[in-house]
Write a protein that holds these residues in place. Structure first.
Motif, PDB file in Angstrom:
ATOM      1  N   GLY A  11       1.242  -1.287  -0.304  1.00  8.39           N
ATOM      2  CA  GLY A  11       0.199   0.000   0.268  1.00  8.39           C
ATOM      3  C   GLY A  11       1.076   1.603   0.198  1.00  8.39           C
ATOM      4  N   ALA A  12      -0.094   2.788   0.394  1.00  6.44           N
ATOM      5  CA  ALA A  12       1.047   3.660   0.790  1.00  6.44           C
ATOM      6  C   ALA A  12       1.446   3.766   1.403  1.00  6.44           C
ATOM      7  N   ALA A  13       2.985   3.074   1.910  1.00  9.94           N
ATOM      8  CA  ALA A  13       4.146   3.116   3.163  1.00  9.94           C
ATOM      9  C   ALA A  13       4.430   4.171   2.869  1.00  9.94           C
ATOM     10  N   ALA A  14       5.141   4.706   3.704  1.00 15.74           N
ATOM     11  CA  ALA A  14       6.375   5.861   3.903  1.00 15.74           C
ATOM     12  C   ALA A  14       7.075   4.965   3.746  1.00 15.74           C
ATOM     13  N   GLU A  15       8.351   5.554   2.766  1.00 19.95           N
ATOM     14  CA  GLU A  15       9.712   4.900   2.446  1.00 19.95           C
ATOM     15  C   GLU A  15      10.155   5.142   3.767  1.00 19.95           C
ATOM     16  N   PRO A  16      10.949   3.409   4.092  1.00 20.33           N
ATOM     17  CA  PRO A  16      11.425   2.801   5.051  1.00 20.33           C
ATOM     18  C   PRO A  16      12.794   4.532   5.477  1.00 20.33           C
ATOM     19  N   GLU A  17      13.458   4.767   4.101  1.00 20.80           N
ATOM     20  CA  GLU A  17      14.399   5.747   4.337  1.00 20.80           C
ATOM     21  C   GLU A  17      14.094   6.743   5.137  1.00 20.80           C
TER      22      GLU A  17
END
Length: 428
Positions: A366-372
């Motif tokens: 889904g529209a998750a924030a990038e881990p970095e």
């Protein structure tokens, strides 16, 4: 993705578009099932509304009532959203009702969002299955939420109000509270959780406008933790109750709000006590012991917890729950965090900045924030943060570094993936 979710995504627009007109047309095409429900307890709020629904349902069922419940989102299976007389709706029944909903949409020549379609399906299912009570959770906001075609609830309940979904509800706490207060209806008592002053003022103004009487936590009743249990007091009684089975100081307020609802429903004290003891609501400070994640934590002599809170208010509640646990039994703390890209990650991490936790950021479908990017936000609030490619990698790293208490948190969507991978399913 489970088959019901796939069906809905293939058929309906993938957007949130707050409006009641499409919902009214759809319900009319289905014979207005929202007018044929059992007595309705309608529940809105920013945080705690799902837990409050769970408490009310557990208490009502302990009192011998048959109860429908409509909640969102689901964690593992779409069917979790619709509970009929105590049981999750079956695939067969849900698919049959969705056939009728889609036929009504086609006849109208209009369209409906996924949430509108599933809300209509829930109303059809609940109107055609006998029960004593229906508990309906608002999806987003209140004024224009699809559930707000309910015109005559028995009770309206507003859990704590805070900022979230700014793209739809705005960034004014007063404005958000006005949206939530849109579920208040003439003649239906509103049971209101403890609120910030500006939110309470908006709720009181909305109640006056529609002539809805209010019962307010901190004014007309209150609840607090005492001697390992929960104390409840209103203007007529004092109850000495067991501690709620859901973990965290914030659950005292959620339980207290549910107790006020139960007393308004004239449910007995014994049922209230049993409901508080037996309640279950996954992904709200839930201890994980089964499946590969739970087994890996056990092998390292570590605790593993799961929490779906995803905004600053939920971050503060998580921080309090962890501080309480750390004070009783200090252990090296790690957070495995995944968040939707449109959430206030800065506010979430600011609330947890004093926890001393090591942070590992992860993606999910889904529209998750990038881990970095998420790790950079955490570092900006004084937390050491490491981006990881998966929950499995993050947990391995945390345990290798000696974490004794690990919390996977930041999103109910992430929580659903974790529960699915952990082979944990919703209770039937």
């Amino acid at each position: 993705m489970d088959p019901i979710s796939e069906r809905l995504r293939a058929r309906h627009p993938q957007r949130i578009d707050l409006s009641l007109e499409r919902m009214r047309v759809l319900c009319a095409g289905l014979g207005d099932p929202q007018h044929r429900l059992p007595p309705v307890v309608h529940v809105a709020g920013t945080n705690g509304k799902g837990s409050t629904v769970a408490f009310i349902r557990a208490i009502a069922e302990a009192a011998g009532l048959t109860v429908h419940a409509y909640t969102s989102p689901h964690l593992v299976r779409f069917n979790e959203r619709i509970r009929l007389a105590g049981q999750l709706i079956s695939d067969e029944a849900l698919n049959g009702i969705l056939d009728r909903v889609e036929a009504a949409i086609d006849r109208s020549g209009a369209e409906a969002t996924v949430f509108e379609s599933t809300t209509a399906a829930a109303f059809v299912a609940m109107s055609e299955t006998p029960a004593d009570l229906a508990i309906v959770e608002v999806g987003l906001g209140g004024v224009l939420d699809a559930t707000n075609v309910i015109e005559r609830p028995l009770l309206s309940v507003i859990a704590p109000v805070d900022l979230d979904h700014a793209e739809f509800l705005g960034d004014s706490l007063h404005g958000v509270a006005v949206e939530k207060a849109g579920i208040l209806k003439a003649g239906a008592r509103g049971l209101i959780a403890r609120q910030p002053e500006v939110a309470m003022a908006a709720i009181e103004a909305a109640a006056r406008a529609v002539h809805a009487p209010l019962t307010v936590m901190g004014v007309d009743f209150d609840a607090w933790a005492e001697r390992g249990g929960l104390s409840y007091q209103d203007q007529e009684r004092f109850l000495d109750l067991p501690a709620p089975a859901l973990t965290g100081p914030h659950q005292i307020d959620n339980a207290g709000l549910a107790v006020a609802v139960a007393l308004e429903l004239d449910l007995p004290e014994a049922a209230i006590a049993e409901g508080l003891r037996s309640v279950r609501w996954p992904a709200r400070m839930q201890r994980l012991t089964a499946g590969p994640y739970g087994e890996a934590a056990r092998a390292a002599d570590a605790e593993l917890w799961l929490d779906g809170g995803h905004n600053p208010h939920a971050g503060a509640a998580l921080a309090l729950a962890l501080a309480e646990r750390q004070a009783k039994a200090p252990r090296p703390l790690a957070l495995i965090v995944g968040m939707l890209a449109n959430k206030d990650a800065g506010g979430f991490f600011a609330a947890l900045g004093q926890s001393g936790a090591a942070v590992f950021t992860v993606p999910f479908d889904g529209a998750a924030a990038e881990p970095e990017a998420l790790a950079a936000v955490a570092r900006g609030h004084g937390l050491g943060a490491t981006p990881c490619a998966s929950v499995e990698e993050a947990l391995t790293r945390a345990l290798r570094l000696g974490a004794g208490r690990v919390v996977i948190c930041g999103s109910l969507y992430l929580a659903g993936e974790v529960l699915g991978a952990a082979r944990e399913t919703w209770p039937e």
